[in-house]
Design a protein around this motif. Sequence first.
Motif, PDB file in Angstrom:
ATOM      1  N   GLN A 185       0.810  -1.218   0.000  1.00 31.12           N
ATOM      2  CA  GLN A 185       0.000   0.000   0.000  1.00 31.12           C
ATOM      3  C   GLN A 185       0.846   1.271   0.000  1.00 31.12           C
ATOM      4  O   GLN A 185       0.418   2.284  -0.544  1.00 31.12           O
ATOM      5  CB  GLN A 185      -0.967  -0.008   1.190  1.00 31.12           C
ATOM      6  N   LEU A 238     -25.460  -0.442   5.666  1.00 30.75           N
ATOM      7  CA  LEU A 238     -24.382  -1.343   5.272  1.00 30.75           C
ATOM      8  C   LEU A 238     -23.468  -1.654   6.447  1.00 30.75           C
ATOM      9  O   LEU A 238     -23.265  -2.804   6.816  1.00 30.75           O
ATOM     10  CB  LEU A 238     -23.579  -0.729   4.122  1.00 30.75           C
ATOM     11  N   SER A 239     -22.895  -0.591   7.060  1.00 27.62           N
ATOM     12  CA  SER A 239     -21.852  -0.787   8.070  1.00 27.62           C
ATOM     13  C   SER A 239     -22.372  -1.497   9.307  1.00 27.62           C
ATOM     14  O   SER A 239     -23.513  -1.309   9.712  1.00 27.62           O
ATOM     15  CB  SER A 239     -21.271   0.566   8.493  1.00 27.62           C
ATOM     16  N   SER A 266     -14.856  -0.975   6.713  1.00 26.12           N
ATOM     17  CA  SER A 266     -14.216  -1.033   5.400  1.00 26.12           C
ATOM     18  C   SER A 266     -14.416  -2.404   4.764  1.00 26.12           C
ATOM     19  O   SER A 266     -14.611  -2.529   3.569  1.00 26.12           O
ATOM     20  CB  SER A 266     -12.714  -0.768   5.539  1.00 26.12           C
ATOM     21  N   PHE A 313     -23.873   3.727  12.107  1.00 24.20           N
ATOM     22  CA  PHE A 313     -23.596   4.917  11.282  1.00 24.20           C
ATOM     23  C   PHE A 313     -24.626   5.089  10.167  1.00 24.20           C
ATOM     24  O   PHE A 313     -24.280   5.404   9.034  1.00 24.20           O
ATOM     25  CB  PHE A 313     -22.202   4.838  10.647  1.00 24.20           C
ATOM     26  N   THR A 368     -13.446   4.919   3.622  1.00 24.66           N
ATOM     27  CA  THR A 368     -12.486   5.916   4.102  1.00 24.66           C
ATOM     28  C   THR A 368     -11.599   6.378   2.943  1.00 24.66           C
ATOM     29  O   THR A 368     -11.554   5.750   1.881  1.00 24.66           O
ATOM     30  CB  THR A 368     -11.560   5.325   5.180  1.00 24.66           C
TER      31      THR A 368
HETATM   32  C1  LIG Z   1     -20.682  10.733   8.639  1.00 20.77           C
HETATM   33  C2  LIG Z   1     -20.770   9.293   8.332  1.00 20.77           C
HETATM   34  C3  LIG Z   1     -21.842   8.822   7.601  1.00 20.77           C
HETATM   35  C4  LIG Z   1     -21.968   7.462   7.334  1.00 20.77           C
HETATM   36  N1  LIG Z   1     -23.074   7.041   6.674  1.00 20.77           N
HETATM   37  C5  LIG Z   1     -23.278   5.701   6.539  1.00 20.77           C
HETATM   38  C6  LIG Z   1     -24.484   5.207   6.003  1.00 20.77           C
HETATM   39  O1  LIG Z   1     -25.373   5.969   5.655  1.00 20.77           O
HETATM   40  N2  LIG Z   1     -24.637   3.878   5.876  1.00 20.77           N
HETATM   41  C7  LIG Z   1     -23.665   3.008   6.235  1.00 20.77           C
HETATM   42  O2  LIG Z   1     -23.859   1.816   6.062  1.00 20.77           O
HETATM   43  N3  LIG Z   1     -22.503   3.431   6.767  1.00 20.77           N
HETATM   44  C8  LIG Z   1     -22.285   4.767   6.924  1.00 20.77           C
HETATM   45  N4  LIG Z   1     -21.112   5.225   7.491  1.00 20.77           N
HETATM   46  C9  LIG Z   1     -20.091   4.254   7.899  1.00 20.77           C
HETATM   47  C10 LIG Z   1     -18.886   4.302   6.988  1.00 20.77           C
HETATM   48  O3  LIG Z   1     -19.200   3.689   5.767  1.00 20.77           O
HETATM   49  C11 LIG Z   1     -17.717   3.598   7.713  1.00 20.77           C
HETATM   50  O4  LIG Z   1     -17.358   4.423   8.798  1.00 20.77           O
HETATM   51  C12 LIG Z   1     -16.526   3.400   6.799  1.00 20.77           C
HETATM   52  O5  LIG Z   1     -16.809   2.481   5.779  1.00 20.77           O
HETATM   53  C13 LIG Z   1     -15.291   2.920   7.572  1.00 20.77           C
HETATM   54  O6  LIG Z   1     -15.578   1.846   8.419  1.00 20.77           O
HETATM   55  P1  LIG Z   1     -15.102   1.888   9.954  1.00 20.77           P
HETATM   56  O7  LIG Z   1     -15.540   3.203  10.497  1.00 20.77           O
HETATM   57  O8  LIG Z   1     -15.587   0.667  10.586  1.00 20.77           O
HETATM   58  O9  LIG Z   1     -13.530   1.918   9.911  1.00 20.77           O
HETATM   59  P2  LIG Z   1     -12.524   0.667   9.763  1.00 20.77           P
HETATM   60  O10 LIG Z   1     -12.906  -0.149   8.597  1.00 20.77           O
HETATM   61  O11 LIG Z   1     -12.376  -0.013  11.054  1.00 20.77           O
HETATM   62  O12 LIG Z   1     -11.199   1.440   9.415  1.00 20.77           O
HETATM   63  C14 LIG Z   1     -10.265   1.947  10.388  1.00 20.77           C
HETATM   64  C15 LIG Z   1      -9.005   2.340   9.660  1.00 20.77           C
HETATM   65  O13 LIG Z   1      -8.424   1.197   9.024  1.00 20.77           O
HETATM   66  C16 LIG Z   1      -8.196   1.471   7.655  1.00 20.77           C
HETATM   67  N5  LIG Z   1      -8.330   0.258   6.850  1.00 20.77           N
HETATM   68  C17 LIG Z   1      -9.282  -0.699   6.920  1.00 20.77           C
HETATM   69  N6  LIG Z   1      -9.099  -1.630   5.977  1.00 20.77           N
HETATM   70  C18 LIG Z   1      -8.005  -1.275   5.275  1.00 20.77           C
HETATM   71  C19 LIG Z   1      -7.300  -1.808   4.148  1.00 20.77           C
HETATM   72  N7  LIG Z   1      -7.694  -2.926   3.538  1.00 20.77           N
HETATM   73  N8  LIG Z   1      -6.225  -1.136   3.698  1.00 20.77           N
HETATM   74  C20 LIG Z   1      -5.823  -0.005   4.305  1.00 20.77           C
HETATM   75  N9  LIG Z   1      -6.429   0.560   5.347  1.00 20.77           N
HETATM   76  C21 LIG Z   1      -7.511  -0.067   5.824  1.00 20.77           C
HETATM   77  C22 LIG Z   1      -9.240   2.523   7.308  1.00 20.77           C
HETATM   78  O14 LIG Z   1      -8.897   3.267   6.155  1.00 20.77           O
HETATM   79  C23 LIG Z   1      -9.233   3.358   8.571  1.00 20.77           C
HETATM   80  O15 LIG Z   1      -8.158   4.240   8.510  1.00 20.77           O
HETATM   81  C24 LIG Z   1     -20.970   6.570   7.763  1.00 20.77           C
HETATM   82  C25 LIG Z   1     -19.866   7.063   8.465  1.00 20.77           C
HETATM   83  C26 LIG Z   1     -19.768   8.399   8.771  1.00 20.77           C
HETATM   84  C27 LIG Z   1     -18.588   8.879   9.555  1.00 20.77           C
END
Ligand SMILES: Cc1cc2nc3c(=O)[nH]c(=O)nc-3n(C[C@H](O)[C@H](O)[C@H](O)COP(=O)(O)OP(=O)(O)OC[C@H]3O[C@@H](n4cnc5c(N)ncnc54)[C@H](O)[C@@H]3O)c2cc1C
Lengths: 374, 409
Positions: free
Chosen positions: A274, B134-135, B141, B165, B383
């Motif tokens: 990456q 979804l989340s 992610s 979320f 993200t």
């Molecule tokens: C304002 C807001 C609105 C949202 N709206 C919705 C919604 O309407 N519906 C819905 O379903 N979700 C929603 N979400 C959720 C959003 O989709 C997730 O927060 C996002 O996909 C990241 O998941 P996580 O927060 O669990 O972080 P994690 O997946 O735990 O990530 C944590 C860190 O690890 C990194 N990481 C993870 N995997 C990898 C990889 N393979 N390579 C490199 N880095 C990686 C990430 O980039 C991040 O820096 C919302 C979030 C926010 C903040």
Amino acid sequence: MDLSLNEHQRMLAQSARTFMQRRMPKAAIVALHNTDTGYQAQTWSTIAELGWLGLLIAPQYGGGGASLTDAAVLYEEFGRGPLPGPFFSSGVLSALTVEEAGTEEQRRRILPEIAAGRQIYTVAITEPRRSWGPQGIAMEPRLDGDKYILDGIKLFVSDGAAASHLIVAVRTGSSDDAISLLVVDKRSRGVAARNLPGLLSWQAEITFEGVEVAAAALLGRRENGGWAALSRAMQRALPVLCAYQVGSCQAAFEMSVEYSRTRVQFGVPIGRFQRVQDHIVRLVNHLDAARWTTYEALWKLDSGRPAADSVHLAKAVTAEAHMEACNAAHEVHAGIGSVHEYGLTPHTQLSRTLFNYLGDPKWHKRQMAAALQW
Amino acid sequence: MDFEVNYTGEQQRFRSEVRSWLEANVPPAISRRPTTDEESAANYRLRRELGRKLGAKGWLYPLAPKEYGGGGMDVDHAIVLEEEADRFELSLPPYYNSGGTLGAPTILVWGTEEQRRTLLPPIYRGEVRVWQLLSEPEAGSDLAGVRMRATRDGDEYVLNGQKVFIGSDNGTDWMWTLAATDPNGERHKNLSWFMVDARLPGITVQPMDLLGAGESSARSGQKNTIFFEDVRVPASRLVGGENNGWRVASTHLELEHGGGGHIGRNRFWHALLDYCRNTTRDGRPLVEDPDVRDTLADIYIKAQVGRLFGLRNFWLTYAKQPKSYEGPQLSLYMKLAGLWMTGAILQSIGPEALTSDPRWGSEDHFLEAQQRNGIVLMHPGGTADIQKVSMARRIGIGRATRESAGKVS
Ligand SMILES: Cc1cc2nc3c(=O)[nH]c(=O)nc-3n(C[C@H](O)[C@H](O)[C@H](O)COP(=O)(O)OP(=O)(O)OC[C@H]3O[C@@H](n4cnc5c(N)ncnc54)[C@H](O)[C@@H]3O)c2cc1C
């Protein structure tokens, strides 16, 4: 709305690409880097014969009368090399300067020579320890009967060694933009050109010592209109230069993608890491920022829209993008990227050389703000 | 090349029709940023009402097919509508509704004719709002790892699990979700996509209070945790076939990742420039301070590059040109620009950018909202780093085989 190239432009790009592959492969470009002028006589005349040197020059002066976007498409292909040599200096910047500043008689006399490649022009503006812009031009000629006598030094003159003629910006009045443009035959007594050594590519110091220039060599035959004319010419020339740099960024991108697919470390292609992907993502973001700001400026110019803010924006974005794209490519390649033979370093040197050329990014950003009337 | 939409006489006629209709139907209070929950609810009601009126005319989703309740218009007319709505500081739809922008195109691509006929008209006419679910706590992610279960039972699926979320303030009518129909099955081949009625028994919505990015900025930002306990969903609401949910989701994920592109004026930029013209420091307008001007130039440039990426993606979509990394590139660019801008603004404007105080902060505290949103918007829809992962795969370096962009039409 249509963001694609037209049929004619696609064909032009294709023939330019084929030409570059056949006549200017990587090894040829690397070899040219050890020459004073950056071009081979034979390539020069082929490009003139193909009508590419005079592409932007109006047909009545022996040119192709093409649009700026057409020229940009060609220069983008040149930039992929990157093809060095005084193509832009003579065929674009000087040609447009003569068109903007010259009298009809001067255009008729000079432009066909540029288009045919018989004479090579470049523009000499910057002076030692002076800033970019009209206020930085201090060289003041002495008027002696129907002659100007020139003394002084112009620095960072692009293709100064290759040029046969110089368009020299001189001070002819006290207000900041009281600038005039004199055409000087480089063979005139008292003119000496010396390529500046170092990382810079093909920029020269030109010394003038009691050089006699006929008053008739004053572009436009009237004093003090030089900076305005030069600005108009630069408005049109800069996006073509940017397209050349876009081509160079594109090449850096393609080299980096290819390398990250084939170079194996820790048992996998390095593109799986990456951190390596980050460099390539950064690279392509800069490439696309340069590409779209450049082509939008070209579209505005070609369609007669006000374009000053877009041109300054494109130049600022592209100068920074080119530098960053090359930096990212070096990170992807590590050691091999610094080996001249590999072919990345001509891009890198170009990105540095063009960074300040015709105004640095900060200057262009400020011009942009002024054009937007903030 | 042509970077502009060329308006025909017919479009100009349409423009004046739209303009007079909007002037007659948009309540002036609608574009004020609410500051309390009550104001937020009232504002949301105004927006939904306007949405229904627009929907009845086919103006809410002008590009969507007429047979399913959309406007059936071409891009040239849709653009006129967007531009005119923008004069009122509104987007289409005028409220948060991932149902219309993301869910409906997904149903168009993957739904049966029967599903299109029953599910699309209420969305396109503005009768329902739809959230995307979804989340999950354990699947952010790594969306393919969702754990919500959907078990077939006769003509129904029984859903159990938790989503986080989700959505916004003010509730929703429908929600779509991804659930595992084959929990022990192969990854990417074990999920199914459902459109669920939000009022079904067993669904509980619990608000989450976020730093920013809410529907209304009433407080900061509201999202929700949604619990599913033996929720019985008719099997007719499964779209795209059992265990095919990952492919179905690729459509809205592509769109959410910027694949659709957009065009339009940058309201934030205009507000910022006005602020710098009308606000003084040491007796001089901010816009005349050379440091502020340099920063403004950098902000403007980012906005322009973002605009051009959006325009390019829009054109790629509607000219049906092949796409690769461009969707996530736009998304990444906007996320990074937003976060960077929080610093640039704080540096040039000062602490006034951090307060929502009506006396000392900016109008409608648009700067304060940016300070929050710039941070929070790094994450939704994947993200910033995940956008890079997608770009790399599509450029062809992340994996052994190059990934292609999701199917959007
Ligand atoms: C304002 C807001 C609105 C949202 N709206 C919705 C919604 O309407 N519906 C819905 O379903 N979700 C929603 N979400 C959720 C959003 O989709 C997730 O927060 C996002 O996909 C990241 O998941 P996580 O927060 O669990 O972080 P994690 O997946 O735990 O990530 C944590 C860190 O690890 C990194 N990481 C993870 N995997 C990898 C990889 N393979 N390579 C490199 N880095 C990686 C990430 O980039 C991040 O820096 C919302 C979030 C926010 C903040």
